[in-house]
Design a protein around this motif. Sequence first.
Motif, mmCIF file in Angstrom:
data_model
loop_
_atom_site.group_PDB
_atom_site.id
_atom_site.type_symbol
_atom_site.label_atom_id
_atom_site.label_comp_id
_atom_site.label_asym_id
_atom_site.label_seq_id
_atom_site.Cartn_x
_atom_site.Cartn_y
_atom_site.Cartn_z
ATOM 1 N N SER A 1 0.713 -1.090 0.068
ATOM 2 C CA SER A 1 -0.011 -0.163 -0.200
ATOM 3 C C SER A 1 0.968 1.334 -0.012
ATOM 4 C CB SER A 1 -1.029 0.016 1.494
ATOM 5 O OG SER A 1 -1.707 1.187 1.384
ATOM 6 N N THR A 2 0.669 2.148 -1.003
ATOM 7 C CA THR A 2 1.382 3.508 -1.001
ATOM 8 C C THR A 2 0.523 4.551 -0.732
ATOM 9 O OG1 THR A 2 0.826 3.541 -3.646
ATOM 10 C CG2 THR A 2 2.993 2.534 -2.565
ATOM 11 N N ASP A 3 -0.839 4.528 -0.248
ATOM 12 C CA ASP A 3 -1.478 5.610 0.018
ATOM 13 C C ASP A 3 -1.265 6.233 1.400
ATOM 14 O OD1 ASP A 3 -3.453 7.685 0.200
ATOM 15 O OD2 ASP A 3 -5.181 6.158 0.416
ATOM 16 N N ILE A 4 -0.188 6.887 1.362
ATOM 17 C CA ILE A 4 0.624 7.429 2.448
ATOM 18 C C ILE A 4 -0.516 8.316 3.483
ATOM 19 C CG2 ILE A 4 2.346 8.896 3.609
ATOM 20 C CD1 ILE A 4 4.154 7.519 0.988
ATOM 21 N N ASN A 5 -1.070 9.315 2.795
ATOM 22 C CA ASN A 5 -2.243 10.109 3.654
ATOM 23 C C ASN A 5 -2.977 9.501 4.340
ATOM 24 O OD1 ASN A 5 -0.631 12.301 2.711
ATOM 25 N ND2 ASN A 5 -1.847 12.398 0.642
ATOM 26 N N ALA A 6 -3.649 8.286 3.761
ATOM 27 C CA ALA A 6 -4.740 7.521 4.401
ATOM 28 C C ALA A 6 -4.162 6.822 5.283
ATOM 29 C CB ALA A 6 -5.374 6.746 3.688
ATOM 30 N N ALA A 7 -2.920 6.142 5.285
ATOM 31 C CA ALA A 7 -2.367 5.230 6.347
ATOM 32 C C ALA A 7 -1.931 6.059 7.253
ATOM 33 C CB ALA A 7 -1.270 4.470 5.740
ATOM 34 N N SER B 1 -3.000 9.417 8.315
ATOM 35 C CA SER B 1 -3.883 9.971 9.014
ATOM 36 C C SER B 1 -4.723 8.982 9.972
ATOM 37 C CB SER B 1 -4.857 10.833 7.950
ATOM 38 O OG SER B 1 -4.037 11.672 7.294
ATOM 39 N N ARG C 1 5.624 11.959 9.397
ATOM 40 C CA ARG C 1 4.906 11.650 8.480
ATOM 41 C C ARG C 1 6.127 11.271 7.396
ATOM 42 N NH1 ARG C 1 3.564 13.168 3.441
ATOM 43 N NH2 ARG C 1 1.107 12.562 2.842
ATOM 44 N N GLU D 1 6.727 7.962 5.387
ATOM 45 C CA GLU D 1 6.899 8.013 3.836
ATOM 46 C C GLU D 1 8.018 7.204 3.441
ATOM 47 O OE1 GLU D 1 6.362 11.146 0.071
ATOM 48 O OE2 GLU D 1 6.208 11.614 2.195
ATOM 49 N N LYS E 1 7.685 3.433 3.810
ATOM 50 C CA LYS E 1 6.547 2.963 2.770
ATOM 51 C C LYS E 1 7.622 2.758 1.340
ATOM 52 C CE LYS E 1 2.718 1.934 4.559
ATOM 53 N NZ LYS E 1 2.528 0.520 4.533
#
Length: 180
Positions: free
Chosen positions: A37-43, A45, A124, A128, A131
């Motif tokens: 998973s690369t959706d950093i914002n969702a993970a 937040s 963050r 990142e 990730k």
Amino acid sequence: MYNLPNFVHQHFDKTAEELGETEKRVLKKAHERKIVSTDINAAFSANASYGERLADGIARVGGSWAFIVCFLLFLVFWCVVNTIVLLTRAFDPYPFIFLNLVLSMIAAIQAPIIMMSQNRQTERDRFEAAKDYEVNLKAELEVLSLHQKIDMQVLTELSVVKEEIAKLSKLVTEKNGASG
């Protein structure tokens, strides 16, 4: 897909028990043929508390040009009202002591909030980077796996070609022996 202990030893040069949590997680994703998973914002937040989200929002507003312009207009308004409009009955006359008190209190509250937000931004960035490492590691494992498959395919085809050459050599030898 592949012999896991052999694969781990070949590509990590250590046993499966010696692997870190990240490597194990990436290996599991690679073995399951799933993406990292690369959706950093969702993970990132998803783990934020209400206070952290509030600090981020205050820092976002406090660090914007809109806030700076609005606050500058407020200061000009304050000075104009207390010097020109209310000449005789100004509630905060010229050295603007009350305004200085208000500005000091705002700065005293806003500074730690902005520091909290900056610390969260640092966290963050680290998240990142972790990730990115996982994605890069999985990509490298996939490339190594493809190399391994291609090597096995080439070796298989090479053995078939060797067998064919041996058969042809035997036929040529038999033909030369029969005609001679």
